[in-house]
Design a protein around this motif. Structure first.
Motif, PDB file in Angstrom:
ATOM      1  N   ALA A 261       0.823  -1.210   0.000  1.00 17.77           N
ATOM      2  CA  ALA A 261       0.000   0.000   0.000  1.00 17.77           C
ATOM      3  C   ALA A 261       0.859   1.264   0.000  1.00 17.77           C
ATOM      4  O   ALA A 261       0.554   2.240  -0.705  1.00 17.77           O
ATOM      5  CB  ALA A 261      -0.936  -0.003   1.195  1.00 17.77           C
ATOM      6  N   TRP A 281      -6.520   1.380  -8.089  1.00 24.20           N
ATOM      7  CA  TRP A 281      -5.916   0.952  -6.832  1.00 24.20           C
ATOM      8  C   TRP A 281      -6.730   1.370  -5.613  1.00 24.20           C
ATOM      9  O   TRP A 281      -6.256   1.243  -4.486  1.00 24.20           O
ATOM     10  CB  TRP A 281      -4.512   1.540  -6.707  1.00 24.20           C
ATOM     11  CG  TRP A 281      -3.519   0.921  -7.632  1.00 24.20           C
ATOM     12  CD1 TRP A 281      -3.674  -0.199  -8.377  1.00 24.20           C
ATOM     13  CD2 TRP A 281      -2.213   1.404  -7.919  1.00 24.20           C
ATOM     14  NE1 TRP A 281      -2.547  -0.453  -9.116  1.00 24.20           N
ATOM     15  CE2 TRP A 281      -1.620   0.514  -8.850  1.00 24.20           C
ATOM     16  CE3 TRP A 281      -1.464   2.501  -7.492  1.00 24.20           C
ATOM     17  CZ2 TRP A 281      -0.334   0.688  -9.342  1.00 24.20           C
ATOM     18  CZ3 TRP A 281      -0.185   2.686  -7.990  1.00 24.20           C
ATOM     19  CH2 TRP A 281       0.376   1.772  -8.904  1.00 24.20           C
ATOM     20  N   TYR A 284      -6.994  -0.717  -2.353  1.00 24.32           N
ATOM     21  CA  TYR A 284      -5.771  -1.097  -1.641  1.00 24.32           C
ATOM     22  C   TYR A 284      -4.991   0.090  -1.084  1.00 24.32           C
ATOM     23  O   TYR A 284      -4.037  -0.122  -0.331  1.00 24.32           O
ATOM     24  CB  TYR A 284      -4.835  -1.867  -2.587  1.00 24.32           C
ATOM     25  CG  TYR A 284      -5.528  -2.807  -3.537  1.00 24.32           C
ATOM     26  CD1 TYR A 284      -6.090  -3.993  -3.081  1.00 24.32           C
ATOM     27  CD2 TYR A 284      -5.643  -2.500  -4.886  1.00 24.32           C
ATOM     28  CE1 TYR A 284      -6.736  -4.853  -3.948  1.00 24.32           C
ATOM     29  CE2 TYR A 284      -6.288  -3.358  -5.764  1.00 24.32           C
ATOM     30  CZ  TYR A 284      -6.832  -4.525  -5.287  1.00 24.32           C
ATOM     31  OH  TYR A 284      -7.476  -5.374  -6.146  1.00 24.32           O
ATOM     32  N   CYS A 286      -5.379   3.090   0.992  1.00 27.49           N
ATOM     33  CA  CYS A 286      -5.311   3.542   2.381  1.00 27.49           C
ATOM     34  C   CYS A 286      -6.470   2.946   3.149  1.00 27.49           C
ATOM     35  O   CYS A 286      -7.331   2.246   2.599  1.00 27.49           O
ATOM     36  CB  CYS A 286      -5.311   5.069   2.464  1.00 27.49           C
ATOM     37  SG  CYS A 286      -6.759   5.830   1.711  1.00 27.49           S
ATOM     38  N   ARG A 290     -10.041   1.493   1.582  1.00 26.03           N
ATOM     39  CA  ARG A 290     -10.361   0.077   1.791  1.00 26.03           C
ATOM     40  C   ARG A 290     -11.701  -0.075   2.507  1.00 26.03           C
ATOM     41  O   ARG A 290     -12.469  -1.003   2.213  1.00 26.03           O
ATOM     42  CB  ARG A 290      -9.235  -0.592   2.589  1.00 26.03           C
ATOM     43  CG  ARG A 290      -7.929  -0.728   1.818  1.00 26.03           C
ATOM     44  CD  ARG A 290      -6.967  -1.653   2.535  1.00 26.03           C
ATOM     45  NE  ARG A 290      -6.464  -1.078   3.770  1.00 26.03           N
ATOM     46  CZ  ARG A 290      -5.342  -0.391   3.869  1.00 26.03           C
ATOM     47  NH1 ARG A 290      -4.586  -0.175   2.803  1.00 26.03           N
ATOM     48  NH2 ARG A 290      -4.945   0.089   5.042  1.00 26.03           N
TER      49      ARG A 290
END
Length: 343
Positions: A261, A281, A284, A286, A290
């Motif tokens: 991460a 992303w 994935y 922070c 998430r």
């Protein structure tokens, strides 16, 4: 004579062992006797050297309450010889059980399972002891068992690159053998066996006690002593996660290694990737992203809009395409067709 008896009784009540004797007398019954001098300021020095025995009949006679002294000798459980130790205040066994049950319920709630099992699809989890695991052991480590146990706890269950970063962040000199050993394990798995770095996980890590090497050490004033230095072992067992289990861990359960991460955030901050990757992303990057990703998955699953097997198939195809992106771009630059993705 009456004044002497009063003074003697006051001396008994002020004696440091009076409370203990009173508690013993209350617990086992009978009377306890304490030996005190029977002298007063009005008697002579010869009379001061004589001693007598004075009875201690009950705790009430000495002003010691039964409730304040008796719990000192009550054990926490039958057959115990010492008081029970709690690491925190009021951290009682029933409260520990409630907290552990709550944590287990939260872990169970975090999963999303297929609504209907499909026999044609691969299972989500595979056996840990299926014969594909590798074991590595480092010998002659000059580190004590206590430190090795701390390092094993930090490495167990983590991705191997994440474990290396966690050990390096401790900034200790005696972690260098452990870091070199883990880097050797990573190099062996990737170069000799062709494993994917992101899917190499440490599922077992054990310190093992070895021998001691005795050495002479010179002290002050020509004195010598014997120093025992440990030579212990460190065992690491790694496994290559299948893509199905890796998808469930990363995308559904959403446990992302911190090193991965942080590398993603650093690549976005340094503009080494396009801004479009921030959207790709998002599951994935922070903690907040998430959390929103898991919340969206729960909503899609509750409204019957999420198909587990379709999402897994799509995610695995994109992951394989990313692994082959370097070779595919090189072939496109030379005018060659890209290689087909292996199933």
């Amino acid at each position: 004579a009456a004044s002497v008896n009063v003074r003697r009784r006051c001396a008994l009540a002020c004696h440091p062992l009076a409370g203990m004797l009173a508690a013993l007398a209350a617990k086992y019954g009978g009377t306890a006797r304490l030996r005190v001098p029977a002298a007063s300021s009005l008697q002579s020095a010869a009379a001061a050297s004589t001693t007598s025995w004075a009875p201690v009949a009950s705790p009430a006679l000495l002003g010691v309450a039964r409730s304040s002294a008796a719990p000192m000798f009550l054990p926490h459980m039958p057959g115990s010889c010492r008081g029970f130790y709690f690491p925190r205040r009021n951290w009682l066994p029933w409260r520990q059980r409630l907290v552990k049950d709550r944590q287990a319920a939260l872990r169970k709630k975090r999963h999303i399972w297929p609504r209907r099992p499909n026999a044609d699809e691969n299972p989500i989890f595979s056996e840990k002891e299926d014969g594909t695991q590798l074991a590595f052991r480092e010998k002659e480590l000059r580190i004590g068992m206590k430190r090795l146990l701390d390092y094993a706890r930090m490495c167990r269950g983590r991705q191997i690159q994440d474990a290396i970063d966690w050990i390096e962040s401790m900034a200790r000199m005696n972690t260098e053998p452990i870091i070199d050993f883990l880097k050797h394990v990573l190099q062996d798995c990737t170069e000799k066996r062709g494993w994917d770095t992101a899917r190499i996980y440490i599922f077992d890590c054990q310190p093992q006690r070895g021998k001691f090497v005795k050495e002479l050490k010179k002290h002050a004033r020509a004195n010598f002593g014997v120093v025992r230095r440990p030579r212990n072992y460190f065992l690491v067992r790694v496994r290559h996660l299948p893509l199905e289990e890796f998808f469930h861990r990363m995308y559904i359960y959403n446990k992302v290694p911190r090193s991965m991460a942080s590398d993603m955030r650093l690549a976005l901050q340094q503009s080494r990737v396009s801004p479009q990757m921030q959207k790709e992303w998002a599951p994935y990057l922070c903690a907040s992203s998430r959390w929103f990703h898991r919340k969206e998955l729960k909503w899609l699953d509750s409204t019957r809009q999420f198909d587990y097997y379709d999402a897994r198939r799509e995610w695995i195809n994109r992951y394989k395409a990313n692994l082959l992106r370097g070779s595919a771009e090189a072939r496109e630059a030379r005018g060659l067709p890209p290689l087909p993705v292996a199933e």
